[in-house]
Each structure stands twice: as structure tokens, then as C-alpha cells.
Design a protein around this motif. Structure first.
Motif, mmCIF file in Angstrom:
data_model
loop_
_atom_site.group_PDB
_atom_site.id
_atom_site.type_symbol
_atom_site.label_atom_id
_atom_site.label_comp_id
_atom_site.label_asym_id
_atom_site.label_seq_id
_atom_site.Cartn_x
_atom_site.Cartn_y
_atom_site.Cartn_z
ATOM 1 N N ARG A 1 0.828 -1.207 0.000
ATOM 2 C CA ARG A 1 0.000 0.000 0.000
ATOM 3 C C ARG A 1 0.864 1.259 0.000
ATOM 4 N NH1 ARG A 1 -2.945 -3.247 3.581
ATOM 5 N NH2 ARG A 1 -2.039 -2.197 5.403
ATOM 6 N N ASP B 1 -5.888 -6.379 5.793
ATOM 7 C CA ASP B 1 -4.968 -5.908 6.828
ATOM 8 C C ASP B 1 -5.114 -6.842 8.017
ATOM 9 O OD1 ASP B 1 -3.145 -4.414 8.260
ATOM 10 O OD2 ASP B 1 -4.593 -2.872 8.848
ATOM 11 N N ASP C 1 -7.681 -10.940 -5.677
ATOM 12 C CA ASP C 1 -6.783 -9.939 -5.119
ATOM 13 C C ASP C 1 -7.059 -9.763 -3.630
ATOM 14 O OD1 ASP C 1 -5.443 -7.606 -4.363
ATOM 15 O OD2 ASP C 1 -5.876 -6.565 -6.227
ATOM 16 N N ARG C 2 -6.045 -9.970 -2.792
ATOM 17 C CA ARG C 2 -6.185 -9.858 -1.337
ATOM 18 C C ARG C 2 -5.454 -8.645 -0.774
ATOM 19 N NH1 ARG C 2 -10.307 -13.443 -0.823
ATOM 20 N NH2 ARG C 2 -9.765 -15.492 -1.681
ATOM 21 N N THR C 3 -4.958 -7.763 -1.630
ATOM 22 C CA THR C 3 -4.103 -6.690 -1.134
ATOM 23 C C THR C 3 -4.853 -5.616 -0.351
ATOM 24 O OG1 THR C 3 -4.251 -5.573 -3.289
ATOM 25 C CG2 THR C 3 -2.353 -7.005 -2.919
ATOM 26 N N GLY C 4 -6.168 -5.676 -0.361
ATOM 27 C CA GLY C 4 -6.927 -4.743 0.463
ATOM 28 C C GLY C 4 -7.018 -5.170 1.912
#
Length: 425
Positions: A243, A305, A300-303
Motif C-alpha cells: 500500500r 490488513d 486480489d487480497r491486497t486490500g
């Protein structure tokens, strides 16, 4: 006079490059001749580029498909291949060439030059076999020498400019050398990163093509030292770094990509999909395949946390255990101050002083001789009790100590490789 590394445009450098290219396999493989795999194809559709973290040709052949883009080697992985004896005949030939070019070459320089040859030749073997990009790593002796890192980086790139990616380790000197290499248009994989803030600094100043988070080692540090269960800390740091890089790209126009390194499981491959790049050990890649997730489930898992559970006894605030994923405004200001340094004239000490002047002096801890020996003895995972007081005093940080430990570990493996070379020279 210091023992300066041979210039990248010297007759010696050019002769060594010609020698290395002559040792490479004649046939060039083609990516299109390898099979495709539906799971890896689905993984790449999330935006992730797939690399294998191995220098073992046979191990890579078991897994290689056309969806894979690169292989990454390091001093540990190259040492494993060299210790097999597969290059024992190459060493005397390289020695003969080098002494013909420079009969008075010091013994340590001769060993370092031969190690460079081994790294380049093995990298070329991987390029030709798999039609892949290959990360090749600088000798650990260059980690604190700006000019040597620059010269050897230029030499790697000259041997295989289209496929070699030069790995530069995180140090103050590495930051400067990498920026000079970037300014010369050389692709870089900036290695030994453990935190989002380290990668913010690297991307802001050195502008490499890739940075890393060694996520498995972060989890091991937390678990082995009983600071928590060891779950998700590395993943959280990696996603935070991704991010941060995306924000940096919007704010400053950077193009640095994030690598998930030190991956330990197939589950991590699933949990981090969408990240710019995976460099997967073969065991993690096999575990991902063995789990057989439905291709349509990959996303996509980059969101995300993920939460990190620290032990009740862990002093999270006092020891700044969130340093792995936190990029404070103060640190951004420190990085901005470093970004003003001229890479052609600044020194490693200038980097350290600038960070310290802006409240980030813990990032590159200085060690006494006894402390440096302790770092090396403890191995890849530092012992919490050894460094707790320094971290609380603000003279060291956990991400900085893990980087120092990683470099010390690679240095030990480099020494093992160098010792094998010395048997022949």
C-alpha cells in the motif's frame, strides 16, 4: 590506496564477461515450450507476477510453467549449488584467466572475482534453461562499499542486460549504489527489507524496480521469541508495504514493485494474491498446488490488513513492534531528507546522519565488535533479550536488526562459497 573494484568498463571486466558468456549453455529455452497450469494462470490474473526462489535447476524444472517469469538466487542458494561440485572445473579456468589479466591480483580480490563468475554463469544457465529473468546477487563484501557495489552491478547488467536483475542488499551504502545503478537504467531487486518503512525509504531514494519484505522471518521472530503466535505479522508488513508503494507512486511517481519474500507456506501464496510479485521457495509453491484451490476462488487480497496477536507480556508500544508495518509522517519526512542527497557525492555516513537528524537513527544500528559477533551467532532470527534494551533506548529497531542479521547470515554462506573457491586457488 584502497583495493578498488575493477571498473565496469575495464579490459578485465570485459574479458570476464566474455568468459562468462562462453560458459553458458548454447541452447536458449523458450517459455512457450513449457506447459501452462490453470492455478498459476488464475494467480497471475490477480496481478501477481510469479517467481521461484531457487537456484536448483532440477527443482525448478519440476514446477516451471509458462506463467512463471523469473528465478531469484542469493548467496545461500548459489552456495548450495556450488557445494555440489558442479563448477569445480570452472574455478581453475577462471583463476587462470584472471591472473593472466592481472598477475598481481590480491588473493581476496581473486576469490571475489571468481565468485562473481560463478554467480554470473549460474544465472546465465537459469536464463537459458527457463527463458526467465534471474536475480543475481552482489558479493556480501560490497554491502558497505558504494563504488564496489556500483561497479559489480554494472558488470552483471552488461553480461545479460535483458534478463539479469541485480540484487542490492539494504545498507546505507546499498541505498547510494542502487540509486546510481537505477540512474544508469539497470534493473534492481533491493533485498533484505523487513518493513514498510524501509521500503518507503528505498523506493523514495534508490528507486529500484523491486523491494522485498522477508515475511517468514518476521513471523519466526515473533513466534521464536514468544512475542506472539507468529501469525500474520509478516503478511501485515508485506501488505502495508504494498500500500505504501502504491501511495508513493501516486504522490511521487514511483514505479517500485513489492516482492513477498521468505514465503513459508502455500497458504501465504493464497493470502497475498494481488501483490506485485511472489518469490516462492519450491516447497511453498508445491504446497499451494497440493491445496488445490478452485481457480475461480483466487482473488486480489491486497486490500486486507490481517490482525496480529501479540503476547500480553510484549511491550508493543515501548519496543515499537509495529515498526514492520507503520510508516509515520515523521519517517516520511526523514526519507524526504535523504532523498535530497546527491548519490554521486553522498557517503553512507551522510545517509545515517540524515536519518538520525530526523528521528530515524534506529533504522541502521551501529554495532560494537562484540555485538556484531552476537548478530552473526544468533543467525537469521535475532534473540529478543539481546537487543530489547537497545530498541527501547531508540538506538536500534527490530526491522533494522533483522536486516543486519540477514546480511550476517548471507555473509556466512558467502564465506562458505569463498572457502570452496580457495581450495582451488
Amino acid at each position: 590506496m584502497p583495493d578498488l573494484a575493477p571498473r565496469h568498463d575495464s579490459p578485465l571486466a570485459k574479458a570476464v564477461a566474455t568468459f562468462c558468456l562462453a560458459q553458458a549453455p548454447a541452447a536458449q529455452g523458450r517459455r512457450a515450450d513449457f506447459p501452462s497450469h490453470p492455478l498459476w494462470a488464475a494467480a497471475t490474473r490477480t496481478g501477481t507476477e510469479l517467481w521461484l526462489d531457487t537456484g536448483d535447476v532440477d527443482a525448478a524444472k519440476e514446477l516451471w510453467v509458462r506463467e512463471f517469469a523469473a528465478l531469484t538466487t542469493n548467496n545461500t542458494l548459489l552456495n548450495k549449488e556450488v557445494q555440489k561440485g558442479i563448477y569445480d572445473q570452472l574455478v581453475p579456468a577462471a583463476k587462470a584467466l584472471l591472473l593472466q589479466l592481472d598477475p598481481k591480483m590480491p588473493a581476496d580480490r581473486l576469490v571475489q572475482e571468481i565468485a562473481f563468475v560463478l554467480n554470473a554463469v549460474h544465472g546465465l544457465k537459469l536464463v537459458r534453461t527457463f527463458d526467465a529473468d534471474v536475480s543475481v546477487e552482489l558479493h556480501t563484501a560490497t554491502a558497505h562499499d558504494v563504488d564496489a557495489a556500483y561497479q559489480y552491478g554494472k558488470r552483471f547488467a552488461a553480461i545479460c542486460p535483458d534478463r539479469f536483475i541485480v540484487k542490492v542488499p539494504l545498507s546505507p551504502a546499498g541505498l547510494l549504489a542502487a540509486r546510481r545503478l537505477h540512474d544508469d537504467g539497470i534493473r534492481l531487486n533491493f533485498t533484505l527489507g523487513f518493513s514498510a518503512r524501509q521500503n518507503w525509504l528505498i523506493a523514495s531514494y534508490s528507486r529500484p524496480d523491486w523491494v522485498n519484505v522477508f515475511l517468514g522471518r518476521i513471523n519466526a521472530f515473533v513466534a521464536d521469541n514468544k512475542l506472539g503466535d507468529g501469525k500474520n505479522a509478516g503478511e501485515k508488513a508485506t501488505l502495508a508495504s504494498q500500500r505504501g508503494l502504491r501511495r508513493l507512486a501516486k504522490e511521487q511517481g514511483g514505479k517500485t514493485k513489492q516482492i513477498a519474500a521468505s514465503m513459508r507456506s502455500g497458504q501465504q501464496c493464497a493470502d497475498l494474491l494481488g501483490l506485485d510479485t511472489f518469490t516462492m521457495p519450491t516447497a511453498a509453491a508445491k504446497e499451494f498446488l497440493a491445496a488445490k484451490p478452485a481457480p475461480e476462488s483466487l482473488a486480489d487480497r491486497t486490500g486486507g490488513d490481517p490482525a496480529v496477536a501479540f503476547a500480553p507480556t510484549a511491550d508493543v508500544a515501548g519496543e515499537r513492534l509495529d515498526c514492520f508495518w507503520t510508516i509515520s509522517k515523521g519517517f516520511e519526512q526523514a526519507a524526504a531528507a535523504v532523498a535530497k542527497l546527491d548519490p554521486k557525492t553522498a557517503t553512507a555516513d551522510d545517509v545515517v546522519r540524515t536519518l538520525a537528524a530526523h528521528g530515524a537513527g534506529d533504522l541502521f544500528p551501529t554495532f560494537t565488535a562484540d555485538e556484531a559477533a552476537r548478530v552473526a551467532k544468533e543467525g537469521k532470527i535475532p534473540v529478543h533479550a539481546s537487543w530489547r534494551d537497545r530498541v527501547k533506548a531508540g538506538t536500534a529497531s527490530w526491522d533494522g536488526i533483522l536486516t543486519a542479521a540477514a546480511l550476517a547470515s548471507f555473509t556466512i554462506d558467502q564465506q562458505a562459497l569463498d572457502d570452496r573457491i580457495r581450495r582451488f586457488v
